[in-house]
Motif scaffolding. Structure first.
Motif, PDB file in Angstrom:
ATOM      1  N   TYR A  48       2.012   2.062  -3.741  1.00 13.21           N
ATOM      2  CA  TYR A  48       1.408   2.030  -4.176  1.00 13.21           C
ATOM      3  C   TYR A  48       0.994   3.975  -4.204  1.00 13.21           C
TER       4      TYR A  48
ATOM      5  N   ALA B 232       0.499  -1.119   0.034  1.00 16.15           N
ATOM      6  CA  ALA B 232      -0.239   0.155   0.026  1.00 16.15           C
ATOM      7  C   ALA B 232       0.876   1.075   0.164  1.00 16.15           C
TER       8      ALA B 232
ATOM      9  N   SER C 125      -3.898   0.862  -2.910  1.00 18.61           N
ATOM     10  CA  SER C 125      -3.337   1.242  -2.106  1.00 18.61           C
ATOM     11  C   SER C 125      -5.259   1.166  -0.443  1.00 18.61           C
TER      12      SER C 125
ATOM     13  N   THR D  77      -2.543   5.407   7.617  1.00 17.84           N
ATOM     14  CA  THR D  77      -2.229   4.827   5.761  1.00 17.84           C
ATOM     15  C   THR D  77      -3.556   5.289   4.677  1.00 17.84           C
TER      16      THR D  77
END
Length: 107
Positions: A65, A62, A74, A94
């Protein structure tokens, strides 16, 4: 690195070795090789016995990405991580980074 290659020759889809090799590639600044190994992890069927390794692999991919501005991919990986572990702080963090970067694109 040779140890990981040796292990993967014996067992092609051994998750801890794939994850270790991915981290080694990241340390060597070989993100393309790391991304390819992490994609293999993302395609594997989830196993609760190796939950921490899957979580770590999903989050590393992720982050790669996000660097490539592929926010949809992601977000999908973070959602998959949260599907199995709602208390994963790194996945929530994230997701927040993704939202911030998406918002800055539209400003």
């Amino acid at each position: 690195m040779q140890i990981f290659i040796y292990i993967l020759e014996k067992e092609k889809d051994y998750l801890p070795a794939l994850l270790g090799m991915s981290i080694a590639f990241m340390l060597e600044q070989s993100t393309t090789k790391a991304r390819n190994a992490l994609k293999r992890i993302a395609k594997m069927p989830y196993s609760h016995e190796l939950a921490d390794e899957f979580e770590h692999g999903y989050l590393l991919l992720a982050e790669i990405y996000i660097e490539k501005s592929k926010f949809d991919l992601s977000e999908d990986l973070c959602s998959r991580c949260l599907k199995y572990n709602l208390s994963c702080g790194k996945a929530w963090e994230t997701m927040g980074v993704i939202r911030e970067k998406e918002a800055s694109l539209y400003e």
